[in-house]
Scaffold this motif. Sequence first.
Motif, short mmCIF file in Angstrom:
data_model
loop_
_atom_site.label_atom_id
_atom_site.label_comp_id
_atom_site.label_asym_id
_atom_site.label_seq_id
_atom_site.Cartn_x
_atom_site.Cartn_y
_atom_site.Cartn_z
N LEU A 46 22.25 30.48 53.01
CA LEU A 46 22.66 31.45 52.14
C LEU A 46 23.94 30.26 51.02
CD1 LEU A 46 24.86 34.22 53.51
CD2 LEU A 46 23.24 34.22 52.92
N ILE A 47 22.92 30.74 50.10
CA ILE A 47 23.30 28.84 48.87
C ILE A 47 24.08 29.80 47.59
CG2 ILE A 47 21.67 27.22 49.83
CD1 ILE A 47 20.23 28.00 47.07
N GLY A 48 24.35 29.31 46.48
CA GLY A 48 25.23 29.95 45.49
C GLY A 48 26.57 28.89 45.03
N PRO A 49 26.44 28.72 44.17
CA PRO A 49 28.32 28.07 44.21
C PRO A 49 29.74 28.89 44.85
CG PRO A 49 27.20 29.35 42.16
CD PRO A 49 26.03 29.87 43.14
N SER A 50 30.38 27.44 44.47
CA SER A 50 31.79 27.72 45.14
C SER A 50 32.12 29.49 44.65
CB SER A 50 32.71 27.08 44.77
OG SER A 50 32.19 26.14 45.72
N GLY A 51 32.11 30.79 45.65
CA GLY A 51 33.52 32.18 44.83
C GLY A 51 31.69 32.64 44.66
N LEU A 234 18.81 32.50 50.86
CA LEU A 234 19.45 34.29 50.61
C LEU A 234 20.56 33.27 49.25
CD1 LEU A 234 19.35 37.47 50.22
CD2 LEU A 234 21.37 36.59 51.76
N ALA A 235 20.08 33.71 47.98
CA ALA A 235 20.70 32.90 46.91
C ALA A 235 21.52 33.47 46.85
CB ALA A 235 20.21 31.79 45.54
N LEU A 236 23.11 34.29 46.50
CA LEU A 236 23.78 34.52 45.95
C LEU A 236 24.51 33.62 44.19
CD1 LEU A 236 25.59 35.64 49.03
CD2 LEU A 236 23.88 37.17 47.01
N LYS A 237 24.77 34.87 43.43
CA LYS A 237 25.43 34.20 42.03
C LYS A 237 26.53 35.25 41.53
CE LYS A 237 24.65 32.66 37.33
NZ LYS A 237 23.71 32.08 36.36
N GLU A 238 27.59 35.20 42.12
CA GLU A 238 28.45 36.12 41.36
C GLU A 238 28.68 37.52 41.98
OE1 GLU A 238 28.19 36.39 37.00
OE2 GLU A 238 29.25 34.87 36.73
N GLY A 239 28.58 37.53 43.26
CA GLY A 239 28.41 38.50 44.57
C GLY A 239 26.77 39.20 44.49
N TYR A 243 18.40 35.83 44.53
CA TYR A 243 16.94 34.86 44.99
C TYR A 243 16.81 34.90 46.43
CZ TYR A 243 13.44 31.90 46.69
OH TYR A 243 11.61 31.54 47.30
N ASP A 244 15.63 35.67 47.36
CA ASP A 244 15.67 35.76 48.00
C ASP A 244 14.36 35.56 48.63
OD1 ASP A 244 15.55 36.37 51.01
OD2 ASP A 244 15.62 38.76 50.60
N GLY A 245 13.56 34.40 49.41
CA GLY A 245 12.63 34.26 49.45
C GLY A 245 12.61 32.89 50.89
N PRO A 246 10.89 32.18 50.26
CA PRO A 246 10.96 30.99 51.11
C PRO A 246 11.16 30.26 50.98
CG PRO A 246 8.60 31.75 50.08
CD PRO A 246 9.58 32.87 50.22
N THR A 254 14.49 28.64 39.48
CA THR A 254 15.34 29.50 40.07
C THR A 254 17.05 28.60 39.98
OG1 THR A 254 13.31 29.84 41.68
CG2 THR A 254 15.33 30.59 41.75
N LEU A 255 17.21 26.97 40.49
CA LEU A 255 18.41 26.67 41.31
C LEU A 255 19.12 26.76 39.71
CD1 LEU A 255 17.20 23.93 43.29
CD2 LEU A 255 18.55 25.54 43.82
N LYS A 256 18.31 26.35 38.62
CA LYS A 256 19.13 26.20 37.16
C LYS A 256 19.56 27.91 37.08
CE LYS A 256 15.92 23.03 34.73
NZ LYS A 256 15.57 23.07 33.88
N ASN A 257 18.94 28.52 37.33
CA ASN A 257 19.61 29.87 37.44
C ASN A 257 20.31 29.84 37.76
OD1 ASN A 257 19.65 32.77 36.65
ND2 ASN A 257 18.26 33.20 38.13
#
Lengths: 273, 268
Positions: A46-51, A234-239, A243-246, A254-257
């Motif tokens: 699970l990745i994504g910025p803090s919060g 699985l990437a989360l941004k603002e809840g 992104y959910d994939g390999p 995608t990372l910039k997004n």
Amino acid sequence: MTAPLVEVTSVSKTFTRKAAAAGGNTTFKALDNVSFVMTKPERVALIGPSGSGKSTLLRSISGLHTIDKGKGAVSVMGRVVQKNGSLASDVRATRSRMGMIAQQFNLVGRLSLFTNAALGFLGKVSGLRGFLGMWTADEKQAVMRALDHVGVAQFAGQRANTLSGGQQQRGAIARAIVQGAQIVLADEPVASLDPVTARKVMKLLVNLNEADGVGVIVTLHQVDYAKLYCDRILALKEGKVVYDGPASGLDDETLKNIYGAEFEDAFWGEAKA
Amino acid sequence: MSQGDATALTPPSPSVGTRATNWGLTIAVVILLFMAFKPAKIAELGLLVENWPNTVEYTKGYLHPNFKDLFKIYLPEMWVTIAIAVWGTVLSVFLAIPLALLGSSNIAPQWIVQPVRRFMDLLRSMNEIVLATAFFVAVGPGALAGVLAMALHNAGVLAKLFSEAVEAIDKAPVEGVRATGGSRLHEVIWGVIPQVAPLWTSFALYRFESNVRSSTILGLIGAGGIGFVLFENIKSFDYPVTAAIVIVIVVTVMLIDMVSAQIRKRLL
């Protein structure tokens, strides 16, 4: 058809903070209609910025947070953990099959590493044995094997708070092994560890998955670790899930997004310079 | 903005409201002291100097302590006093533990916490001497009444201290126990108690120190022990014996304080 290992359906979680001054309470939506399914034992980062809601999602899966009322459900191994804002009455039994690993290890500092790992039996032993810590000879052996498996058997008799962060984290993994966990939820398990120890801990999680068929969901701030040690991201941004994939499909765009335009400078700037 | 700009460098000063409150409180304390002057008979402080020769004469009686019954009476009675404190303290700890857990807002719901806390307040507010006289009726004058009085009063004191320790725990290890599938009771036994045990032990030892002193006072009103012997000798103006008993008490209390302080230091 067997039930998915983890099934998160339309989960939202709002935190309300009481405002000190007049003007009412403030609310913060940590998870916004998140769905996610793990059908077979995978390693999911699970990745994504803090919060962004990573820890909240993990804690909602274990039932440590109750999700918002209205809709949404969390099931683990076919058993409902929570639904519509209420925990299932048998949530403890379900938890006993999930290992939880935290950034700050969550061990009881004044108890020995052995006792901490043995607490993995609490969901299984009944009555007085659990209250008094009366472990059987077989259970004691199982604890020692788990500690040995993660390489900290020699510290079994030492108080947890006298050990290094890496040793404590391995103790926490041993506790999950003692639990016989079929799923391990690791909340930033390497955030307070040095790089060498962090890699050792990540390899232990990989080993749990590959050798013992344990499903691993791990929140990480290190994108490189996520790509290296996990097969699904699985990437989360603002809840929200963005992104959910390999892991291999996670490109710079995608990372910039996920992290914003400054991602490139922050992560790769020096390497490219 | 330049550093020479006086308005930018003005240090913070208390608001008018804060200053008014501070002045108001100071004036209130002065008025209170003035009002309490007469009832507390502070005006008679001069008697201390006036009656100095009498005080000297009285104190002279203590200069030659008489230890004739040290092993026969004073030490055995001192032991009774300590025994009252030991049992009073241990019983109070057993009473205080459930009260403390039920009175901690991070463990129990508010509808349990509030009544338990009021009950703790009640126990704490009842003086040991008053409680002891009540127990005289039930179990007769003597050591047991002292033990029971001490246990009840201290249960209130320790429960408050214990629950404050519980409310200050790190909740992460408790969550760790919960995440293994442990029950609420498991969380308390394995997550809470190990964290507060050293502090609880330290508080209990501290109370034991003060209970030895209280136990002496309880003896004065007939709850047995060295206090009773002390009071009898004061009444019969036997100053040398009184002096010996006071020395026994002071030395014992000092020894207990020293040992207990050492143990407490190692615990924390």
